[in-house]
Design a protein around this motif. Sequence first.
Motif, PDB file in Angstrom:
ATOM      1  N   GLU A  47       0.827  -1.207   0.000  1.00  0.00           N
ATOM      2  CA  GLU A  47       0.000   0.000   0.000  1.00  0.00           C
ATOM      3  C   GLU A  47       0.859   1.253   0.000  1.00  0.00           C
ATOM      4  O   GLU A  47       0.626   2.198  -0.772  1.00  0.00           O
ATOM      5  CB  GLU A  47      -0.925   0.003   1.212  1.00  0.00           C
ATOM      6  N   CYS A  50       2.749   1.755  -3.396  1.00  0.00           N
ATOM      7  CA  CYS A  50       1.845   2.115  -4.492  1.00  0.00           C
ATOM      8  C   CYS A  50       1.316   3.538  -4.340  1.00  0.00           C
ATOM      9  O   CYS A  50       1.102   4.238  -5.338  1.00  0.00           O
ATOM     10  CB  CYS A  50       0.712   1.098  -4.598  1.00  0.00           C
ATOM     11  N   ARG A  51       1.114   3.972  -3.114  1.00  0.00           N
ATOM     12  CA  ARG A  51       0.726   5.371  -2.896  1.00  0.00           C
ATOM     13  C   ARG A  51       1.849   6.304  -3.341  1.00  0.00           C
ATOM     14  O   ARG A  51       1.613   7.353  -3.960  1.00  0.00           O
ATOM     15  CB  ARG A  51       0.375   5.619  -1.434  1.00  0.00           C
ATOM     16  N   ARG A  55       2.069   9.219  -6.437  1.00  0.00           N
ATOM     17  CA  ARG A  55       2.568  10.583  -6.216  1.00  0.00           C
ATOM     18  C   ARG A  55       3.605  11.004  -7.250  1.00  0.00           C
ATOM     19  O   ARG A  55       3.909  12.192  -7.376  1.00  0.00           O
ATOM     20  CB  ARG A  55       3.177  10.702  -4.814  1.00  0.00           C
ATOM     21  N   GLU A  81      -3.525  -2.304  -5.799  1.00  0.00           N
ATOM     22  CA  GLU A  81      -3.260  -1.232  -4.837  1.00  0.00           C
ATOM     23  C   GLU A  81      -3.285   0.147  -5.489  1.00  0.00           C
ATOM     24  O   GLU A  81      -3.777   1.105  -4.903  1.00  0.00           O
ATOM     25  CB  GLU A  81      -1.924  -1.470  -4.131  1.00  0.00           C
ATOM     26  N   ARG A  84      -6.806   1.072  -5.992  1.00  0.00           N
ATOM     27  CA  ARG A  84      -7.439   1.489  -4.743  1.00  0.00           C
ATOM     28  C   ARG A  84      -7.114   2.954  -4.433  1.00  0.00           C
ATOM     29  O   ARG A  84      -7.986   3.713  -4.007  1.00  0.00           O
ATOM     30  CB  ARG A  84      -6.982   0.588  -3.587  1.00  0.00           C
ATOM     31  N   VAL A  85      -5.859   3.349  -4.665  1.00  0.00           N
ATOM     32  CA  VAL A  85      -5.467   4.744  -4.436  1.00  0.00           C
ATOM     33  C   VAL A  85      -6.254   5.675  -5.355  1.00  0.00           C
ATOM     34  O   VAL A  85      -6.704   6.750  -4.938  1.00  0.00           O
ATOM     35  CB  VAL A  85      -3.948   4.931  -4.662  1.00  0.00           C
TER      36      VAL A  85
END
Length: 203
Positions: A47, A50-51, A55, A81, A84-85
Amino acid sequence: MLNHEEILSIFKKTGAMLTGHFVLTSGRHSDRYFQCARVLEYPRYCELLCRELVRKWGDGELAGVETVIGPALGGILVSYEVARVLGARSLFTERENGIMTLRRGFTLSPGERVLVVEDVITTGGSVREVIAVAREAGAQVAGVAVLVDRSNGNANLDVPLRALLTIPVVTYSPEECPLCREGIPAVKPGSRHLSGAGGTPKG
């Protein structure tokens, strides 16, 4: 936000990036071995990374992305993931009779905006195949996002590419390998000596 060293630290402590002396599937030797499946074992790291990958994109670059798609197996968890973001849906492609395709009832619609993802790229071959699948369905490919880019700029993609890590490939022929000259034993990826790291090297 994580800096480069913090991201590398996560890869190293999970065994996703090893240093040593490795024999790659090409027969060439390298001092680094990537197996992103090892970092993706940990949902919190998956998570987090992937965030950070999302970015890497500028304001508006991923606007309107409805679907994230990656090749099995390496791109499946990354797709999930990242989707999901972004609040998008997640798909993956598979090979059927050697041809990359959508299966399991997955479909893309004409004009649908998609982001292609992968864990590691070196030549970019699988990613290009996924792009082709999306375009054959009439989808619009916004770009490619990868955890690790080892392509040395040679992936030859015709869409924007963003990577969490960019690690140049350094490989040697067995005859020219300085690690061999130093007498450092070579290990083939998948060996039990890799602390359980199996699979095919991404280098």
